[in-house]
Design an enzyme around this catalytic site. Sequence first.
Site, PDB file in Angstrom:
ATOM      1  N   THR A 167      70.847  17.997  84.790  1.00 44.90           N
ATOM      2  CA  THR A 167      69.937  19.077  85.189  1.00 44.90           C
ATOM      3  C   THR A 167      70.043  19.206  86.707  1.00 44.90           C
ATOM      4  O   THR A 167      70.669  18.373  87.367  1.00 44.90           O
ATOM      5  CB  THR A 167      68.479  18.739  84.818  1.00 44.90           C
ATOM      6  OG1 THR A 167      68.051  17.597  85.580  1.00 44.90           O
ATOM      7  CG2 THR A 167      68.323  18.440  83.335  1.00 44.90           C
TER       8      THR A 167
ATOM      9  N   ALA B  87      68.644  13.503  86.709  1.00 45.98           N
ATOM     10  CA  ALA B  87      67.423  14.135  87.207  1.00 45.98           C
ATOM     11  C   ALA B  87      67.500  14.136  88.732  1.00 45.98           C
ATOM     12  O   ALA B  87      67.663  13.067  89.337  1.00 45.98           O
ATOM     13  CB  ALA B  87      66.203  13.356  86.724  1.00 45.98           C
TER      14      ALA B  87
ATOM     15  N   VAL C  37      69.717   9.034  88.615  1.00 45.80           N
ATOM     16  CA  VAL C  37      69.127   9.774  89.737  1.00 45.80           C
ATOM     17  C   VAL C  37      70.222  10.578  90.443  1.00 45.80           C
ATOM     18  O   VAL C  37      71.231  10.025  90.890  1.00 45.80           O
ATOM     19  CB  VAL C  37      68.437   8.821  90.736  1.00 45.80           C
ATOM     20  CG1 VAL C  37      67.816   9.625  91.871  1.00 45.80           C
ATOM     21  CG2 VAL C  37      67.383   7.966  90.024  1.00 45.80           C
ATOM     22  N   LYS C  38      69.984  11.894  90.499  1.00 48.39           N
ATOM     23  CA  LYS C  38      70.982  12.789  91.106  1.00 48.39           C
ATOM     24  C   LYS C  38      70.589  13.021  92.568  1.00 48.39           C
ATOM     25  O   LYS C  38      69.453  13.426  92.864  1.00 48.39           O
ATOM     26  CB  LYS C  38      70.990  14.111  90.335  1.00 48.39           C
ATOM     27  CG  LYS C  38      72.283  14.891  90.435  1.00 48.39           C
ATOM     28  CD  LYS C  38      72.194  16.076  89.470  1.00 48.39           C
ATOM     29  CE  LYS C  38      73.459  16.868  89.395  1.00 48.39           C
ATOM     30  NZ  LYS C  38      73.279  18.079  88.576  1.00 48.39           N
ATOM     31  N   VAL C  39      71.526  12.754  93.449  1.00 41.20           N
ATOM     32  CA  VAL C  39      71.243  12.763  94.889  1.00 41.20           C
ATOM     33  C   VAL C  39      72.299  13.639  95.576  1.00 41.20           C
ATOM     34  O   VAL C  39      73.488  13.501  95.289  1.00 41.20           O
ATOM     35  CB  VAL C  39      71.326  11.313  95.452  1.00 41.20           C
ATOM     36  CG1 VAL C  39      71.046  11.287  96.937  1.00 41.20           C
ATOM     37  CG2 VAL C  39      70.378  10.386  94.698  1.00 41.20           C
TER      38      VAL C  39
END
Length: 216
Positions: A27, A57, A83-85
């Site tokens: 996402t 996310a 965790v999308k960074v």
Amino acid sequence: MKFFLDTAKLSEIKEAADLGLVDGVTTNPSLMAKEHIEDYPAHYVAICRAQPGDVSAEVIATDYDGIMREALQLARLHPQIVVKVPMIKDGLKAIRALSDEGIKTNCTLIFSAAQAMLAAKAGATYVSPFIGRLDDHAHDGMALIRQIRTIFDNYLIETQILAASIRHTLHVTQCMEAGADVATLPYSVVMGLLKHPLTDVGLAKFLADHTAATKK
Ligand code: G3P
């Protein structure tokens, strides 16, 4: 190659998961906004439960402390959360810290092999090169996937190449040839992979022949 679904729409995720075609979900803030999600944590958990794989996310903060605060909240939601960074200086620092704590990360908005290498050195689980957005600017997005594949293989780097910003079915077959570990696909592209006009024509002919032969 793993197939992730690039959407925040639960109905699409459930439908593709029923076909056994979802190895994970990605996402981003734009996809979440499109679905008018109000309770983000609950929605991320629902996506995790709807299919068996990793769910990216994305954090909204762009400073190290803020990224870390959001990242830890997201990671606590469900074991499938990644965790999308974004590929920014504080993002890289956060990826290093999260990786040291055993939290999976996806470094997003990758547009060069050098950026992919920096994310891998920071310990990212996935890097997300954006193919379609490079193509939009007359750069060959697929060439970037091939280049990162070569570099990661040269140095036995385990970070997975997650091809993103995929716009059509040809991108998918080219990603498989290029050796991407994962491609994240809009639902429409997954359905497009199923279809071939000759399949439809062939099936109609088989059924017509059967009807003609058995009708008396
Ligand atoms: O995974 C990133 C992707 O959602 C971006 O796609 O089509 O907005 O470039 P697009």
